[in-house]
Design a protein around this motif. Structure first.
Motif, PDB file in Angstrom:
ATOM      1  N   VAL A 114      -8.581  -2.411   2.425  1.00 29.18           N
ATOM      2  CA  VAL A 114      -8.528  -2.380   4.432  1.00 29.18           C
ATOM      3  C   VAL A 114      -9.722  -3.061   4.960  1.00 29.18           C
ATOM      4  O   VAL A 114     -10.717  -3.023   4.223  1.00 29.18           O
ATOM      5  CB  VAL A 114      -8.301  -0.777   5.187  1.00 29.18           C
ATOM      6  N   PHE A 115      -9.062  -3.965   5.284  1.00 32.46           N
ATOM      7  CA  PHE A 115     -10.138  -5.490   5.705  1.00 32.46           C
ATOM      8  C   PHE A 115     -10.158  -5.714   7.117  1.00 32.46           C
ATOM      9  O   PHE A 115      -8.852  -5.430   8.372  1.00 32.46           O
ATOM     10  CB  PHE A 115      -9.689  -6.832   5.028  1.00 32.46           C
ATOM     11  N   VAL A 167      -4.393  -4.890   3.401  1.00 31.37           N
ATOM     12  CA  VAL A 167      -4.089  -3.898   5.301  1.00 31.37           C
ATOM     13  C   VAL A 167      -5.232  -4.811   6.191  1.00 31.37           C
ATOM     14  O   VAL A 167      -6.525  -4.374   5.595  1.00 31.37           O
ATOM     15  CB  VAL A 167      -4.215  -2.583   5.633  1.00 31.37           C
ATOM     16  N   VAL A 168      -4.456  -5.278   7.137  1.00 29.46           N
ATOM     17  CA  VAL A 168      -5.544  -5.884   8.193  1.00 29.46           C
ATOM     18  C   VAL A 168      -5.223  -5.292   9.288  1.00 29.46           C
ATOM     19  O   VAL A 168      -4.412  -5.616   9.902  1.00 29.46           O
ATOM     20  CB  VAL A 168      -5.568  -7.434   7.991  1.00 29.46           C
ATOM     21  N   ALA A 226       1.888   1.209   5.907  1.00 29.05           N
ATOM     22  CA  ALA A 226       0.328   0.602   6.073  1.00 29.05           C
ATOM     23  C   ALA A 226       0.235  -0.709   5.122  1.00 29.05           C
ATOM     24  O   ALA A 226      -0.274  -1.706   6.049  1.00 29.05           O
ATOM     25  CB  ALA A 226      -0.846   1.300   6.257  1.00 29.05           C
ATOM     26  N   ALA A 227       0.931  -0.882   4.338  1.00 28.79           N
ATOM     27  CA  ALA A 227       0.745  -1.849   2.697  1.00 28.79           C
ATOM     28  C   ALA A 227       1.223  -2.702   3.914  1.00 28.79           C
ATOM     29  O   ALA A 227       2.390  -2.576   3.996  1.00 28.79           O
ATOM     30  CB  ALA A 227       1.560  -1.300   2.255  1.00 28.79           C
ATOM     31  N   ASN A 228      -0.146  -4.454   3.125  1.00 31.02           N
ATOM     32  CA  ASN A 228       0.999  -5.056   2.969  1.00 31.02           C
ATOM     33  C   ASN A 228       1.160  -5.557   4.837  1.00 31.02           C
ATOM     34  O   ASN A 228       1.892  -6.167   4.710  1.00 31.02           O
ATOM     35  CB  ASN A 228       2.012  -5.800   2.733  1.00 31.02           C
ATOM     36  N   GLN A 229       0.079  -5.207   6.407  1.00 24.86           N
ATOM     37  CA  GLN A 229       0.590  -5.739   7.506  1.00 24.86           C
ATOM     38  C   GLN A 229      -0.623  -5.846   7.703  1.00 24.86           C
ATOM     39  O   GLN A 229      -2.074  -5.213   7.539  1.00 24.86           O
ATOM     40  CB  GLN A 229       0.744  -3.921   7.676  1.00 24.86           C
ATOM     41  N   VAL A 230      -0.835  -6.431   8.240  1.00 31.32           N
ATOM     42  CA  VAL A 230      -1.383  -7.035  10.153  1.00 31.32           C
ATOM     43  C   VAL A 230      -1.187  -6.369  11.428  1.00 31.32           C
ATOM     44  O   VAL A 230       0.590  -6.274  11.095  1.00 31.32           O
ATOM     45  CB  VAL A 230      -2.033  -8.101  10.526  1.00 31.32           C
TER      46      VAL A 230
END
Length: 319
Positions: A114-115, A167-168, A226-230
């Motif tokens: 998570v960024f 996750v961004v 939430a995986a691989n989402q902005v």
């Protein structure tokens, strides 16, 4: 703790990281650890000392047995940056440092990264009635924003190569207990009854209470969608600068002393004083659309603006 997931928070003694670690450690399903530059003698519980964050940082000990990494540490936006090459300085920490951590995390089997990025990746301002959206084409306007965008781009490549979920989150200005900088200065000015020439400003800005950010980060640790989402994130209410100052006045029980001054004169004065960027933040609009977080995650900001402003003012010991 049965079926618990281990979570590592970087920047764990910072403004966001401290609150986030407190929240995660109260969870019944998560076991939270923190990574900090250096450990003081009074602050050693489940903390790892990693030194400066850059392309050479060794994260091996901190990452051992971790399931999720929340990367909150960063070289933050600096008003008076003295670095000889500002972009290079931001890139070394925010881009190279982030990607170094992510590669080591993926190699150690971390499943989700998570960024915490920045709304400045989207741009500096929105037009009247428009909002930034999660899937907009990025338009970073300064070195800090460029370094964050490049980190995001590198993370997607690492995810593609390793399968680690990314996750961004892109927050706007975050305020809450422990806040410094312009928000703390604004509260101080209202508290002291200083007349402010901002009564005629008609902008709209999205802000973010610290506890609202922490809540969404916590959701993103475990939520499958939430995986691989902005995601963009902000409070549930946008305010003009005069409205925000009045809310601060209500929290302080001291009315904000706002004076009407034509916008052109304010901008000219700011230009002559070399404060154009500050004028933009006070007079320009920046609105964020959090529909994606609402629809995919079922998330709503749990804390109202009024509650958050009051909490912030109390922590600053001005009310």
């Amino acid at each position: 703790m049965k079926n618990s997931r281990n979570v590592l928070v970087t920047g764990a003694n910072g403004f966001v990281g401290t609150r986030l670690l407190e929240r995660l450690r109260a969870s019944a399903t998560l076991r939270a650890f923190g990574a900090v530059r250096s450990i003081s003698s009074s602050d050693t519980e489940r903390l790892f000392e990693v030194g400066d964050i850059d392309s050479r940082t060794d994260w091996s000990v901190a990452l051992h047995n971790q399931n999720v990494v929340i990367h909150a540490a960063a070289r933050v936006h600096i008003m008076k940056d003295t670095a000889a090459d500002s972009l290079a300085a931001f890139r070394e920490v925010n881009t190279a440092g982030t990607l170094n951590l992510a590669r080591q995390a993926a190699a150690q089997g971390v499943s989700r990264f998570v960024f915490i990025s920045s709304i400045k990746v989207n741009g500096e301002q929105t037009l009247q009635g428009a909002t930034f959206k999660a899937d907009d084409v990025p338009e970073p306007g300064d070195a800090y924003a460029v370094s964050k965008l490049e980190a995001e781009q590198g993370l997607w490549q690492i995810s593609l190569e390793t399968g680690m979920e990314i996750v961004v989150l892109r927050p706007p200005l975050v305020y809450g207990p422990g806040v410094k900088g312009n928000f703390a200065s604004m509260v101080s000015l209202v508290s002291r009854g200083v007349p402010l020439p901002l009564g005629g400003v008609k902008n709209k800005r999205s802000l973010l209470a610290l506890d609202n950010l922490v809540d969404l980060v916590t959701v993103c640790v475990e939520h499958p969608a939430a995986a691989n989402q902005v995601f963009l994130v902000c409070d549930s209410e946008d305010l003009s600068t005069p409205e925000l100052l009045r809310r601060v006045g209500v929290a302080l029980d001291k009315p904000a002393r706002l004076i009407w001054v034509p916008g052109g004169i304010l901008r000219l004065g700011a230009f002559m004083l070399g404060r154009r960027a500050m004028a933009q933040r006070l007079m320009g609009s920046l609105q964020v659309d959090i529909t994606k977080a609402r629809e995919l995650l079922g998330w709503e900001p749990p804390m109202s603006v009024d509650e958050a402003v009051l909490q912030c003012c109390r922590a600053l010991r001005v009310c």
